[in-house]
Design an enzyme around this catalytic site. Structure first.
Site, PDB file in Angstrom:
ATOM      1  N   SER A  22       0.973  -1.184   0.021  1.00  0.00           N
ATOM      2  CA  SER A  22      -0.052  -0.049   0.038  1.00  0.00           C
ATOM      3  C   SER A  22       0.804   1.208   0.170  1.00  0.00           C
ATOM      4  CB  SER A  22      -0.890  -0.061   1.257  1.00  0.00           C
ATOM      5  OG  SER A  22      -0.192   0.002   2.350  1.00  0.00           O
ATOM      6  N   ASN A 109      -1.765  -1.825  13.732  1.00  0.00           N
ATOM      7  CA  ASN A 109      -3.249  -1.693  13.899  1.00  0.00           C
ATOM      8  C   ASN A 109      -3.757  -0.455  14.555  1.00  0.00           C
ATOM      9  OD1 ASN A 109      -3.005  -4.013  12.596  1.00  0.00           O
ATOM     10  ND2 ASN A 109      -4.053  -5.368  14.445  1.00  0.00           N
ATOM     11  N   THR A 154     -40.516  26.321  -9.711  1.00  0.00           N
ATOM     12  CA  THR A 154     -40.783  25.037  -9.265  1.00  0.00           C
ATOM     13  C   THR A 154     -41.151  24.195 -10.423  1.00  0.00           C
ATOM     14  OG1 THR A 154     -43.344  25.207  -9.026  1.00  0.00           O
ATOM     15  CG2 THR A 154     -41.850  25.751  -7.055  1.00  0.00           C
ATOM     16  N   HIS A 155     -40.673  22.871 -10.529  1.00  0.00           N
ATOM     17  CA  HIS A 155     -40.705  22.093 -11.680  1.00  0.00           C
ATOM     18  C   HIS A 155     -40.006  22.718 -12.823  1.00  0.00           C
ATOM     19  CE1 HIS A 155     -43.737  19.859  -9.288  1.00  0.00           C
ATOM     20  NE2 HIS A 155     -44.264  20.973  -9.048  1.00  0.00           N
ATOM     21  N   SER A 276     -14.403  24.996 -27.677  1.00  0.00           N
ATOM     22  CA  SER A 276     -14.450  23.610 -28.292  1.00  0.00           C
ATOM     23  C   SER A 276     -13.647  23.312 -29.331  1.00  0.00           C
ATOM     24  CB  SER A 276     -15.917  23.775 -28.972  1.00  0.00           C
ATOM     25  OG  SER A 276     -15.908  22.508 -30.005  1.00  0.00           O
ATOM     26  N   LYS A 282     -17.810  28.464 -29.438  1.00  0.00           N
ATOM     27  CA  LYS A 282     -18.370  27.820 -28.001  1.00  0.00           C
ATOM     28  C   LYS A 282     -17.801  28.401 -26.929  1.00  0.00           C
ATOM     29  CE  LYS A 282     -20.519  24.232 -27.681  1.00  0.00           C
ATOM     30  NZ  LYS A 282     -22.054  24.170 -26.927  1.00  0.00           N
ATOM     31  N   GLU A 289     -20.139  22.035 -15.149  1.00  0.00           N
ATOM     32  CA  GLU A 289     -20.527  20.703 -15.468  1.00  0.00           C
ATOM     33  C   GLU A 289     -19.539  19.683 -14.602  1.00  0.00           C
ATOM     34  OE1 GLU A 289     -20.295  20.390 -19.840  1.00  0.00           O
ATOM     35  OE2 GLU A 289     -20.753  22.516 -19.556  1.00  0.00           O
ATOM     36  N   GLN A 321      -7.502  -1.790   5.017  1.00  0.00           N
ATOM     37  CA  GLN A 321      -6.655  -1.120   4.110  1.00  0.00           C
ATOM     38  C   GLN A 321      -7.226  -0.471   3.255  1.00  0.00           C
ATOM     39  OE1 GLN A 321      -2.438  -2.688   3.670  1.00  0.00           O
ATOM     40  NE2 GLN A 321      -2.992  -2.731   1.698  1.00  0.00           N
ATOM     41  N   LYS A 324      -8.218   3.738   2.560  1.00  0.00           N
ATOM     42  CA  LYS A 324      -7.480   4.883   2.124  1.00  0.00           C
ATOM     43  C   LYS A 324      -7.694   5.416   0.852  1.00  0.00           C
ATOM     44  CE  LYS A 324      -4.140   3.372   5.465  1.00  0.00           C
ATOM     45  NZ  LYS A 324      -4.931   2.063   5.499  1.00  0.00           N
TER      46      LYS A 324
HETATM   47  N1  ARG Z   1      -1.220  -1.145   5.602  1.00  0.00           N
HETATM   48  C1  ARG Z   1      -2.221  -1.606   6.587  1.00  0.00           C
HETATM   49  C2  ARG Z   1      -3.551  -0.889   6.572  1.00  0.00           C
HETATM   50  O1  ARG Z   1      -3.264   0.126   5.849  1.00  0.00           O
HETATM   51  C3  ARG Z   1      -1.327  -1.229   8.042  1.00  0.00           C
HETATM   52  C4  ARG Z   1      -2.084  -2.218   8.955  1.00  0.00           C
HETATM   53  C5  ARG Z   1      -1.481  -3.485   8.727  1.00  0.00           C
HETATM   54  N2  ARG Z   1      -1.888  -4.310   9.837  1.00  0.00           N
HETATM   55  C6  ARG Z   1      -1.741  -5.891   9.814  1.00  0.00           C
HETATM   56  N3  ARG Z   1      -2.157  -6.260  10.856  1.00  0.00           N
HETATM   57  N4  ARG Z   1      -1.436  -6.440   8.788  1.00  0.00           N
HETATM   58  O2  ARG Z   1      -4.271  -1.132   7.152  1.00  0.00           O
END
Ligand code: ARG
Length: 475
Positions: A22, A109, A154-155, A276, A282, A289, A321, A324
């Protein structure tokens, strides 16, 4: 670098590493990870778990690493799994084995959600500040047109005439509610998770309340299992972002319609329009938009995270994970859209004459006739019927309401005397709607002033919070 491996006899397969990785997106958590490591180090030091001299060198290495991350000198390498492992590699490269001391009493964690909370607060403040700027632009624009009339709809049919300032200012109410919502969100987002460990807390003498304070959090977790599993603050933020997107999309729709040749009310500035490639004439309102279009992904990101969380067992599962990328995407989207919409609103001019001419058309003053009769104690249903008859008479003879003769009015209803003509003007209709929140220009001006004051209060609160946050980050 991986943070595990002792019990394995083989390295993970390429596909496993590729799917787990990640760091290519969570790298942006690095400054927050370093800051929370500094807080964790303090507690390890004060509880005597890391010797003073070691703490001193770890602190110095973290500060150095922080500036190397900022300058781009230290970057994640292809072997790093996530931001936490990359930064631990950086630390051990500088310090040797003591670089690994920080792992005591801490798990990725509790670490990852602490970092994400800090990231979320920082970026929410940025977004909130942009919303106050958008609100200023909306309210200033509304102020310019308080005394100009336009048809209200309205509408998408002419309904009743309104002050055009009233029409523009309504958007500020939606964004003010978003600011209230953000303010409320902080209560639940500004909660430290550090000290929850993998899930069960720690046997080491850590003091989660002290760490929470060090990181500027308003409170600390109450249940360590919840602390590592809770992503409500992400889901709530994504809901707020989706709603902001929805509000932006409604501005987008309106601006697009008003800029059309048929309406021709809005003149969007060249700076905020696009052309355009084939049609030289244009000038398109693409910003409006895109404001409308981007609402799709903002809603999609909310649905994505809610779906991931639904039915997820406690405590940490790797599914988490997946919080994110949608979260980052919504933030990045708003950071792009908000300034563009603010600029578009601030620089659009409206055709006062065209709007005023359109205001009384479509029999938009018919309600005035009914209200006139109600003021003479005629029941509303009878008054409504009579006003409807006036409209029918006009339609069959191709006239406007004010063009009916006195005799015709009286024929429709005996109480419709010459006085009705006074309310059959847009000016009269507007100024008569003077109950609070109504469209009478005097009332609209007051509403705008109040909303401007509220907006400045929000802006001040956000600036104060942002100042405290950046002081905490550089402490
Ligand atoms: N990259 C992980 C996440 O975003 C970090 C936590 C990973 N923990 C684990 N026990 N594998 O959640």
């Amino acid at each position: 670098m991986a943070l595990w491996g002792g019990r394995f006899s083989e390295a993970p397969a390429d596909a496993v590493f590729a799917l787990s990785r990640s760091v290519h997106y969570d790298w942006r958590l690095a400054p927050y990870d370093i800051r929370s490591s500094l807080a964790h180090l303090s507690i390890l030091e004060s509880s005597g778990l890391v010797a003073k001299e070691d703490a001193k060198s770890i602190r110095a290495a973290l500060v150095k690493l922080s500036s190397e991350v900022l300058s781009g000198k230290f970057v994640a390498d292809p072997e790093d799994e996530d931001v936490h492992s990359a930064l631990e590699r950086g630390l051990t490269q500088k310090l040797g084995a003591i670089g690994g001391a920080l792992r005591a009493g801490r798990s990725r964690n509790d670490q990852v959600t602490t970092d994400l909370r800090l990231f979320a607060i920082d970026h929410m403040l940025e977004i909130a500040a942009l919303i106050t700027q958008l609100n200023s632009a909306i309210l200033n624009k509304a102020n310019e047109y308080v005394n100009d009339s336009a048809p209200g709809f309205t509408h998408i049919q002419h309904a009743q005439p309104v002050s055009f300032g009233h029409e523009v200012a309504k958007h500020a109410q939606a964004f003010s509610r978003d600011l209230e919502r953000i303010n409320d969100w902080f209560k639940r987002a500004s909660v430290s998770s550090l000290g929850a460990g993998a899930l069960a807390g720690s046997s080491l003498p850590l003091q989660p309340e002290v760490t929470a304070k060090n990181l500027g959090f308003e409170s600390v977790f109450a249940n360590s299992i919840d602390a590592v599993s809770d992503r409500d603050y992400v889901a709530e933020a994504l809901f707020i972002f989706a709603l902001i997107g929805t509000h932006l999309s409604r501005i987008g729709e309106e601006w697009t319609l008003w800029a059309s040749t048929e309406f021709a009310w809005a003149k969007v500035a060249d700076q905020y329009s696009t052309g355009s490639s084939i049609m030289p004439q244009k000038k398109n309102p693409d910003m409006a938009e895109l404001a409308r279009g981007k609402s799709g992904r903002l809603l999609g990101n909310l649905v994505s995270v809610m779906t991931m969380l639904k039915g997820l067992p406690f405590a940490y599962n790797r599914d988490l994970q997946e919080d994110k990328e949608p979260f980052f995407d919504s933030i990045d989207t708003l950071l792009l859209v908000l300034p563009a919409v603010t600029g578009m609103v601030a620089t659009t001019n409206f055709d006062r004459e065209k709007m005023a001419l359109a205001a009384p058309t479509g029999f938009s003053l018919a309600t005035e006739i009914a209200d006139y009769l109600v003021l003479k104690n005629i029941p509303f249903a009878t008054a409504h019927e009579a006003a409807g008859k006036c409209v029918a008479l006009c339609e069959s003879t191709s006239r406007q309401l004010h063009q009916l003769t006195d005799a015709e009015f009286e024929q429709v209803h005996p109480a419709l005397d010459g006085g009705v003509r006074e309310v059959l003007t847009v000016k009269g209709a507007l100024s008569s709607r003077k109950t609070s929140g109504g469209t009478a220009p005097k009332i609209v001006a007051e509403q705008i002033k109040k909303t401007m004051e509220l907006n400045s209060q929000h802006a001040k609160k956000i600036a104060d919070r942002a100042k405290a946050f950046s002081e905490m980050m550089s402490a």
